[in-house]
Design an enzyme around this catalytic site. Structure first.
Site, PDB file in Angstrom:
ATOM      1  N   LYS A   1       0.814  -1.212   0.000  1.00 49.61           N
ATOM      2  CA  LYS A   1       0.000   0.000   0.000  1.00 49.61           C
ATOM      3  C   LYS A   1       0.853   1.269   0.000  1.00 49.61           C
ATOM      4  O   LYS A   1       0.397   2.328  -0.424  1.00 49.61           O
ATOM      5  CB  LYS A   1      -0.959  -0.024   1.173  1.00 49.61           C
ATOM      6  CG  LYS A   1      -1.842  -1.284   1.111  1.00 49.61           C
ATOM      7  CD  LYS A   1      -3.193  -1.079   1.634  1.00 49.61           C
ATOM      8  CE  LYS A   1      -4.148  -2.229   1.357  1.00 49.61           C
ATOM      9  NZ  LYS A   1      -3.644  -3.570   1.720  1.00 49.61           N
TER      10      LYS A   1
HETATM   11  C1  LIG Z   1      -4.322  -4.686   1.200  1.00 51.63           C
HETATM   12  C2  LIG Z   1      -3.533  -5.927   1.051  1.00 51.63           C
HETATM   13  C3  LIG Z   1      -3.918  -6.929   0.156  1.00 51.63           C
HETATM   14  C4  LIG Z   1      -5.180  -6.830  -0.663  1.00 51.63           C
HETATM   15  O1  LIG Z   1      -5.107  -5.842  -1.642  1.00 51.63           O
HETATM   16  P1  LIG Z   1      -6.442  -5.277  -2.347  1.00 51.63           P
HETATM   17  O2  LIG Z   1      -6.000  -4.188  -3.213  1.00 51.63           O
HETATM   18  O3  LIG Z   1      -7.317  -4.831  -1.225  1.00 51.63           O
HETATM   19  O4  LIG Z   1      -7.043  -6.436  -3.081  1.00 51.63           O
HETATM   20  C5  LIG Z   1      -3.106  -8.042   0.034  1.00 51.63           C
HETATM   21  N1  LIG Z   1      -1.989  -8.181   0.765  1.00 51.63           N
HETATM   22  C6  LIG Z   1      -1.579  -7.236   1.649  1.00 51.63           C
HETATM   23  C7  LIG Z   1      -0.336  -7.471   2.425  1.00 51.63           C
HETATM   24  C8  LIG Z   1      -2.333  -6.079   1.813  1.00 51.63           C
HETATM   25  O5  LIG Z   1      -1.930  -5.155   2.684  1.00 51.63           O
END
Ligand SMILES: *Cc1c(COP(=O)(O)O)cnc(C)c1O
Length: 468
Positions: A105
Site C-alpha cells: 500500500k
Molecule cells: C491490502 C492488502 C492486500 C489486498 O489488496 P487489495 O487491493 O485490497 O485487493 C493483500 N496483501 C496485503 C499485504 C495487503 O496489505
C-alpha cells in the site's frame, strides 16, 4: 474527465482525487481509458514510468510537477528502483514491500497526499481536508506515514479491533502526529469500510476524503508496477518482446488486481489474472458462479489484510464488464439490501482460487526449503493459487506473483510455518537469526483506543471538528 460508476456527472481529476467517493455513492472511473504502449516506457526508470502513467490519467497537472512529486515520494523506499523481482523457476515474485511500512500500500499512499496537494492547488482550496480511512491493517500505517508531512490535511484511521497483526497495530498506534487519530472499531473490516463510505456521504460539511482504494488516486499508481515488471522481464530476456504473461494477485478489496486489469486494457500484454483469496472466499465463489454472496461466516485468518467480504473495487470491474447502459446501481442496491446479487457477465481471463490457513503455512515453509526465500502469508496465498492454476492450465506461461508484504510484518505467522510459536519479539529475533536484516518498528503499541460501532459516528465527528 471522470464520472461515477453509478451516474454520468463529470468531474475533473482534481475533484475525483479530493472527493474520493462520488456523490451518488459510486466510484470514479476515467471517461476514456488511455492506451500506453510499453515500448514508450522502456528507457524510463520506475519513477519515470510512474510520472508518465499518472500524467495520462491526470493531464490537468503538469508532467514536471508530477515527476517532482513522484521522485520525492519514492525516496523513502529502501531500493532506488522502488520494487524488486525475485526469480523462482517460472514464477517471478514482484516485491512491493520496500516502502516505509513494508507492504504494497506504500506504493500508492506515498503518492496520494502529493496528488491531493496538487489537486488542492488546482482548485484553490485552502481549508483543511480530513482523510477518513478504513484499514484491514496495512493501509492505516501507510496512510499515516504518507500524510505525515502534508500541510492542510489531517487523517483519521479506523481498524477492526483485534483484526490486525501486532506489528500492524504497533505501526499505527505508535504514530505521533498532531493531525492524526487512530481508532479501533469493535467490528470487522467491512464494518469499518461501510462506516467510512456512509460517513463520507452523510457529512459533506466536514471536507472529507478517503485514502482507501476507492480513491482513484490510489489506483493509478498501482498500474505502474505491472508495466515495470513486464518491461523488466523483457529487458533481462526472460520473455520475448510482446509475449503474453500472467499476473497472480492476493486480493481483498480488488484494488491491486483491478490495477492489473487496467494495465491489460491499456495495452500491456497480460493474458490472465489470477485472483487469490484466503478462506474468505467471496470472490472465488463469485468468479466461479456469478453469485456475489456476502451472507456467510467472516473468518479472521493468518492473512488478515485480505479478511474482507465486501470488495469495494469490484464495483469498478463490474462497470467495465457490463455492456453499455448496464446499471451498476442495481447490483449495489441488492448488495446493500439482500447482501447478494447475480452478475451475468463472466470474464474469461480471471482465474480464482482460495486457500486455507494450513496450506498458507505449508507454502511458506516449502518455498523457504526449495528456494531459501521467505514469503509472507499473503504472498503464500497467492502462491497457492498459482500452484493450482498451473495444475489446471498445464502450460508454462511466465507468471508474476505479486508479493504484497514483507515476511517481517507477519513475523509470528511466518515462524509458525516453521513450527515455532513465538510472541512478536521472539519471532522478530528468530527471523533476524535466519539472516534477515529487519527495519525497526516501534513496539509495543503505546496507546490504543477503541469504540463501539454505534458510537463511532459521534466520536469521529468530534475528532474531525477538532482538526478543522
Ligand atoms: C491490502 C492488502 C492486500 C489486498 O489488496 P487489495 O487491493 O485490497 O485487493 C493483500 N496483501 C496485503 C499485504 C495487503 O496489505
Amino acid at each position: 474527465m471522470f464520472h461515477s460508476t453509478r451516474g454520468n456527472k463529470k468531474v475533473s481529476a482534481s475533484e475525483a482525487i479530493l472527493n474520493g467517493l462520488a456523490e451518488d455513492g459510486g466510484l470514479y472511473v476515467i471517461d476514456e481509458l488511455p492506451k500506453i504502449d510499453y515500448h514508450t516506457l522502456i528507457h524510463e526508470t520506475y519513477q519515470g514510468m510512474a510520472a508518465k502513467i499518472l500524467w495520462a490519467f491526470f493531464p490537468e497537472f503538469a508532467l514536471e510537477d508530477i515527476q517532482k512529486e513522484v521522485n520525492e515520494a519514492y525516496k523513502s523506499f529502501d531500493t532506488k528502483d522502488v520494487v524488486k523481482i525475485k526469480e523462482c523457476d517460472d514464477a517471478y515474485f514482484l516485491e512491493l514491500f520496500h516502502g516505509p511500512t513494508l507492504a504494497f500500500k506504500d506504493l500508492a499512499l506515498v503518492l496520494l497526499p502529493r496528488l491531493m496537494k496538487l489537486a488542492k492547488e488546482k482548485l484553490h482550496i485552502r481549508d483543511t481536508i480530513t482523510i477518513l480511512t478504513a484499514t484491514s491493517g496495512d493501509t492505516g500505517g501507510a496512510a499515516l506515514n504518507g500524510f505525515r508531512d502534508v500541510e492542510g490535511v489531517s487523517i483519521v484511521v479506523l481498524y477492526p479491533n483485534g483484526g490486525v497483526s501486532e506489528i500492524q497495530e504497533a505501526q499505527m498506534c505508535s504514530f505521533r502526529g498532531k493531525n492524526a487519530k487512530v481508532l479501533a472499531i469493535k467490528g470487522n473490516f467491512d464494518d469499518c469500510q461501510n462506516f467510512v463510505k456512509s460517513f463520507l456521504n452523510k457529512h459533506k460539511e466536514l471536507k472529507l476524503s478517503s485514502a482507501n482504494s476507492i480513491n482513484i488516486g490510489r489506483l493509478v499508481p498501482q498500474i505502474v508496477y505491472y508495466y515495470y515488471s513486464y518491461i523488466y522481464l523483457v529487458k533481462v530476456k526472460k520473455i520475448q518482446d510482446g509475449e503474453y504473461i500472467d499476473f497472480d494477485v492476493p486480493t481483498g478489496n480488488f484494488g491491486n488486481i483491478f490495477a492489473g486489469y487496467l494495465a491489460k486494457e491499456m495495452g500491456l500484454p497480460i493474458r490472465n489474472l489470477i485472483c487469490a483469496s484466503n478462506k474468505n472466499a467471496v470472490l472465488t465463489d463469485f468468479f466461479h458462479t456469478g453469485l456475489y454472496d456476502k451472507n456467510r461466516m467472516f473468518y479472521k485468518t493468518n492473512s488478515p489484510s485480505m479478511d474482507i467480504l465486501i470488495s469495494s473495487n469490484l464495483e469498478r470491474f463490474l462497470y467495465y464488464l457490463s455492456p453499455n447502459g448496464e446499471d451498476i446501481n442495481k447490483y449495489m442496491e441488492l448488495l446493500k439490501t439482500k447482501g447478494e446479487y447475480v452478475f451475468p457477465y463472466k470474464p474469461d481471463f480471471i482465474y480464482a482460487y482460495s486457500t486455507d490457513e494450513r496450506t498458507t503455512l505449508n507454502i511458506i515453509k516449502e518455498i523457504y526449503r526449495q528456494y531459501g526465500y521467505l514469503i509472507d502469508p499473503h504472498t503464500a496465498v497467492a502462491y497457492s493459487a498459482y500452484s493450482e492454476y498451473r495444475k489446471e492450465k498445464k502450460d508454462s506461461c511466465k507468471t508474476v506473483i505479486v508479493s504484497t508484504a514483507s515476511p517481517y510484518k507477519f513475523a509470528q505467522t511466518v515462524c509458525e510455518a516453521f513450527g515455532k510459536h513465538f510472541d512478536v519479539g521472539e519471532a522478530i529475533q528468530y527471523l533476524k537469526e535466519l539472516g534477515f536484516s529487519l527495519p525497526d518498528v516501534n513496539y509495543p503499541p503505546i496507546q490504543r483506543e477503541s469504540v463501539d460501532l454505534e458510537e463511532a459516528e459521534e466520536y469521529v465527528t468530534e475528532v474531525i471538528k477538532c482538526f478543522m
